[in-house]
Structures are given as C-alpha cells and as structure tokens.
Design a protein around this motif. Structure first.
Motif, PDB file in Angstrom:
ATOM      1  N   MET A  36       0.835  -1.208   0.000  1.00  0.00           N
ATOM      2  CA  MET A  36       0.000   0.000   0.000  1.00  0.00           C
ATOM      3  C   MET A  36       0.870   1.259   0.000  1.00  0.00           C
ATOM      4  SD  MET A  36      -3.146  -0.818  -0.235  1.00  0.00           S
ATOM      5  CE  MET A  36      -3.940   0.694   0.252  1.00  0.00           C
ATOM      6  N   ASP A  37       1.961   1.221   0.749  1.00  0.00           N
ATOM      7  CA  ASP A  37       2.872   2.363   0.767  1.00  0.00           C
ATOM      8  C   ASP A  37       3.436   2.611  -0.624  1.00  0.00           C
ATOM      9  OD1 ASP A  37       4.690   4.375   2.084  1.00  0.00           O
ATOM     10  OD2 ASP A  37       6.195   2.945   1.341  1.00  0.00           O
ATOM     11  N   LEU A  38       3.852   1.553  -1.292  1.00  0.00           N
ATOM     12  CA  LEU A  38       4.395   1.684  -2.642  1.00  0.00           C
ATOM     13  C   LEU A  38       3.356   2.274  -3.589  1.00  0.00           C
ATOM     14  CD1 LEU A  38       6.587   1.202  -4.781  1.00  0.00           C
ATOM     15  CD2 LEU A  38       5.682  -1.107  -5.036  1.00  0.00           C
ATOM     16  N   LEU A  39       2.135   1.743  -3.558  1.00  0.00           N
ATOM     17  CA  LEU A  39       1.080   2.260  -4.440  1.00  0.00           C
ATOM     18  C   LEU A  39       0.798   3.734  -4.168  1.00  0.00           C
ATOM     19  CD1 LEU A  39      -1.418  -0.730  -4.461  1.00  0.00           C
ATOM     20  CD2 LEU A  39       0.013   0.070  -6.352  1.00  0.00           C
ATOM     21  N   ASN A  40       0.686   4.081  -2.899  1.00  0.00           N
ATOM     22  CA  ASN A  40       0.427   5.485  -2.555  1.00  0.00           C
ATOM     23  C   ASN A  40       1.536   6.402  -3.049  1.00  0.00           C
ATOM     24  OD1 ASN A  40      -2.120   5.815  -1.174  1.00  0.00           O
ATOM     25  ND2 ASN A  40      -1.284   4.446   0.373  1.00  0.00           N
TER      26      ASN A  40
ATOM     27  N   LEU B 205      12.268   0.870  -7.628  1.00  0.00           N
ATOM     28  CA  LEU B 205      13.027  -0.384  -7.637  1.00  0.00           C
ATOM     29  C   LEU B 205      13.747  -0.640  -6.325  1.00  0.00           C
ATOM     30  CD1 LEU B 205      14.451  -0.286 -11.264  1.00  0.00           C
ATOM     31  CD2 LEU B 205      12.638  -1.768 -10.374  1.00  0.00           C
ATOM     32  N   GLU B 206      14.008   0.412  -5.572  1.00  0.00           N
ATOM     33  CA  GLU B 206      14.677   0.286  -4.278  1.00  0.00           C
ATOM     34  C   GLU B 206      13.686   0.122  -3.121  1.00  0.00           C
ATOM     35  OE1 GLU B 206      17.968  -0.007  -3.762  1.00  0.00           O
ATOM     36  OE2 GLU B 206      18.121  -0.042  -5.944  1.00  0.00           O
ATOM     37  N   HIS B 207      12.382   0.205  -3.398  1.00  0.00           N
ATOM     38  CA  HIS B 207      11.369   0.097  -2.344  1.00  0.00           C
ATOM     39  C   HIS B 207      11.424  -1.299  -1.720  1.00  0.00           C
ATOM     40  CE1 HIS B 207       7.397  -0.111  -0.433  1.00  0.00           C
ATOM     41  NE2 HIS B 207       7.464   1.221  -0.396  1.00  0.00           N
ATOM     42  N   SER B 208      11.189  -1.364  -0.420  1.00  0.00           N
ATOM     43  CA  SER B 208      11.291  -2.639   0.312  1.00  0.00           C
ATOM     44  C   SER B 208      10.325  -3.699  -0.224  1.00  0.00           C
ATOM     45  CB  SER B 208      11.043  -2.404   1.802  1.00  0.00           C
ATOM     46  OG  SER B 208       9.764  -1.836   2.008  1.00  0.00           O
TER      47      SER B 208
ATOM     48  N   THR C 160       9.845  -7.231   2.625  1.00  0.00           N
ATOM     49  CA  THR C 160       8.701  -7.278   3.532  1.00  0.00           C
ATOM     50  C   THR C 160       7.822  -8.494   3.290  1.00  0.00           C
ATOM     51  OG1 THR C 160       7.363  -5.930   2.049  1.00  0.00           O
ATOM     52  CG2 THR C 160       8.631  -4.763   3.724  1.00  0.00           C
ATOM     53  N   ALA C 161       8.270  -9.393   2.435  1.00  0.00           N
ATOM     54  CA  ALA C 161       7.479 -10.588   2.124  1.00  0.00           C
ATOM     55  C   ALA C 161       7.412 -11.509   3.326  1.00  0.00           C
ATOM     56  CB  ALA C 161       8.095 -11.328   0.937  1.00  0.00           C
ATOM     57  N   LYS C 162       6.286 -12.140   3.477  1.00  0.00           N
ATOM     58  CA  LYS C 162       6.122 -13.094   4.569  1.00  0.00           C
ATOM     59  C   LYS C 162       6.911 -14.354   4.239  1.00  0.00           C
ATOM     60  CE  LYS C 162       1.539 -11.628   6.007  1.00  0.00           C
ATOM     61  NZ  LYS C 162       0.162 -12.051   6.263  1.00  0.00           N
ATOM     62  N   SER C 163       7.473 -14.961   5.253  1.00  0.00           N
ATOM     63  CA  SER C 163       8.241 -16.182   5.021  1.00  0.00           C
ATOM     64  C   SER C 163       7.450 -17.421   5.426  1.00  0.00           C
ATOM     65  CB  SER C 163       9.568 -16.128   5.784  1.00  0.00           C
ATOM     66  OG  SER C 163       9.317 -15.994   7.174  1.00  0.00           O
ATOM     67  N   ASP C 164       6.288 -17.229   6.063  1.00  0.00           N
ATOM     68  CA  ASP C 164       5.500 -18.391   6.454  1.00  0.00           C
ATOM     69  C   ASP C 164       4.805 -18.989   5.240  1.00  0.00           C
ATOM     70  OD1 ASP C 164       4.864 -15.780   7.353  1.00  0.00           O
ATOM     71  OD2 ASP C 164       2.895 -16.390   8.006  1.00  0.00           O
ATOM     72  N   VAL C 165       4.629 -20.289   5.301  1.00  0.00           N
ATOM     73  CA  VAL C 165       3.996 -21.021   4.218  1.00  0.00           C
ATOM     74  C   VAL C 165       2.485 -20.813   4.302  1.00  0.00           C
ATOM     75  CG1 VAL C 165       3.606 -23.321   3.259  1.00  0.00           C
ATOM     76  CG2 VAL C 165       5.837 -22.729   4.205  1.00  0.00           C
ATOM     77  N   ILE C 166       1.876 -20.562   3.174  1.00  0.00           N
ATOM     78  CA  ILE C 166       0.424 -20.404   3.125  1.00  0.00           C
ATOM     79  C   ILE C 166      -0.205 -21.779   3.290  1.00  0.00           C
ATOM     80  CG2 ILE C 166      -1.525 -19.708   1.680  1.00  0.00           C
ATOM     81  CD1 ILE C 166       0.420 -17.754   0.293  1.00  0.00           C
TER      82      ILE C 166
END
Length: 108
Positions: free
Chosen positions: A27-31, A48-51, A57-63
């Motif tokens: 959402m931060d990136l889109l805004n 391109l440098e955005h986290s 910021t990707a989740k590492s837990d398995v869906i």
C-alpha cells in the motif's frame, strides 16, 4: 475532461475491498507511485529500491494448503497439455488424410 477529473480526484481511493488483502508495504508503494505531485512521486529508481519490490517485507511463512493447491494445479496443467497435444495430433492426421500434399510426399 480527463485532466479535470484528475485534478479533482487527485489520487485513486486505495481503501476499498479490492485492496484490503495488500500488505502495508504494498500500500505504501502504491500510494507513493500514485502521488499526484510529480516532485513527491517516486522515481523509477526509487520504486526499484522500495522494500516491497526488493522482497524485504514478504512473509516467510507457508500459506496453508499451498503445496496441495500447487500439486492440483500441476496435475490439471499436465492434463490440459496432454489434451491439447492429442487434439493437435488428431487435427494433423485428419488434415494429412484430406490433403495428400501434406504427408511429406511431393506430387511432382
């Protein structure tokens, strides 16, 4: 007309059911990309440098159930590929029967 709507609206609404699944980082990136003021908007390099783009910021837990869903998808894809191949072979064989020039032999 379009420029008038842009200046009135300024930014598209991002607080809708369509975006509720997005992470705060997304959402931060889109805004920041949709910032109406060009001097405040992210540049391509900054984007391109955005986290979020960098995956920081990707989740590492398995869906839950993702391995089962992936397995079902792969089986489905394999069945579709097999069916398409069979249809193409059938079409090719029928075409060769109808047109003797298509069997690889020359009539000349």
């Amino acid at each position: 007309a379009l420029q008038g709507r842009i200046s009135v609206m300024r930014k598209p609404p991002l607080d809708s059911p369509d975006t509720e699944h997005l992470s705060p980082s997304a959402m931060d990136l889109l805004n920041r990309l949709l910032e109406p003021d060009p001097s405040k908007r992210l540049t391509a390099h900054e984007m391109l440098e955005h986290s979020w783009v960098r995956g920081e910021t990707a989740k590492s837990d398995v869906i839950a159930g993702s391995d089962e869903k992936l397995s079902k998808y792969r089986k489905f894809r394999s069945k579709i590929e097999t069916q398409v191949f069979q249809e193409l072979m059938s079409w090719s064989e029928n075409k060769n029967r109808l047109d003797p020039t298509q069997n690889g032999e020359s009539l000349v």
